[in-house]
Write a protein that holds these residues in place. Sequence first.
Motif, mmCIF file in Angstrom:
data_model
loop_
_atom_site.group_PDB
_atom_site.id
_atom_site.type_symbol
_atom_site.label_atom_id
_atom_site.label_comp_id
_atom_site.label_asym_id
_atom_site.label_seq_id
_atom_site.Cartn_x
_atom_site.Cartn_y
_atom_site.Cartn_z
ATOM 1 N N GLN A 1 7.112 12.913 12.363
ATOM 2 C CA GLN A 1 6.699 11.577 12.977
ATOM 3 C C GLN A 1 6.445 11.442 14.642
ATOM 4 O O GLN A 1 5.462 10.880 15.061
ATOM 5 N N LEU B 1 -1.443 6.738 14.251
ATOM 6 C CA LEU B 1 -1.187 5.720 13.124
ATOM 7 C C LEU B 1 -1.605 4.405 13.461
ATOM 8 O O LEU B 1 -1.119 3.833 14.656
ATOM 9 N N VAL C 1 4.080 5.386 -0.294
ATOM 10 C CA VAL C 1 3.799 5.326 1.123
ATOM 11 C C VAL C 1 2.263 5.265 1.342
ATOM 12 O O VAL C 1 1.655 6.049 1.204
ATOM 13 N N GLU C 2 1.836 3.790 2.064
ATOM 14 C CA GLU C 2 0.516 3.765 2.545
ATOM 15 C C GLU C 2 0.370 4.239 4.103
ATOM 16 O O GLU C 2 1.217 3.496 4.768
ATOM 17 N N ILE C 3 -0.274 5.316 4.400
ATOM 18 C CA ILE C 3 -0.518 5.367 5.598
ATOM 19 C C ILE C 3 -1.916 5.282 6.283
ATOM 20 O O ILE C 3 -2.878 5.755 5.604
ATOM 21 N N THR D 1 -7.029 6.237 5.207
ATOM 22 C CA THR D 1 -5.628 6.028 4.725
ATOM 23 C C THR D 1 -5.656 7.128 3.746
ATOM 24 O O THR D 1 -6.373 7.509 2.994
ATOM 25 N N ARG E 1 2.148 2.082 8.525
ATOM 26 C CA ARG E 1 2.853 2.783 7.489
ATOM 27 C C ARG E 1 3.549 1.907 6.859
ATOM 28 O O ARG E 1 4.425 1.186 7.122
ATOM 29 N N THR F 1 -4.329 5.599 9.299
ATOM 30 C CA THR F 1 -4.499 6.149 10.674
ATOM 31 C C THR F 1 -5.430 5.387 11.619
ATOM 32 O O THR F 1 -6.152 4.512 10.947
#
Length: 101
Positions: A83, A90, A6-8, A57, A93, A10
Motif C-alpha cells: 500500500q 492510485l 477489488v477495482e483499482i 484499471t 480503490r 490508477t
Amino acid sequence: MIQVVVEIVTKPGRRDAVLQAFKANVPAVRAEDGCAEYAAFVDAAGFGALAPFGDDTFIVIEKWESAAHLKAHSKAPHMAEYQAKVKDLLERRVIHVLSPA
C-alpha cells in the motif's frame, strides 16, 4: 468462503507500475493462511462492445477461507508495504467483500 472483488483505478498511465508492485506481492499473499485465490485481471481483448474498465484499471479477485483470514490479510506487513508503494499512484480503490448467496 469469502470472495473479494477489488477495482483499482490508477492515475493515468500508472497501471503497469502498480501491477508490477502487485505481482511482486502475490507470492507473500498466496502463502498466507486461508488464501485460496489472489490474482489481478485486465480487460480481455476482443470484447470492446462490453463495458471495459479501461487502460488505467485492473481487477483483483480474492478468495479466503473465512472472514478471519481476510481480516488477518488486511493487517499483514507485506500488505502495508505494498500500500505504501502504490498509494501515490492510485486514483481510487473499491473493495467488495462477498459471501455465497
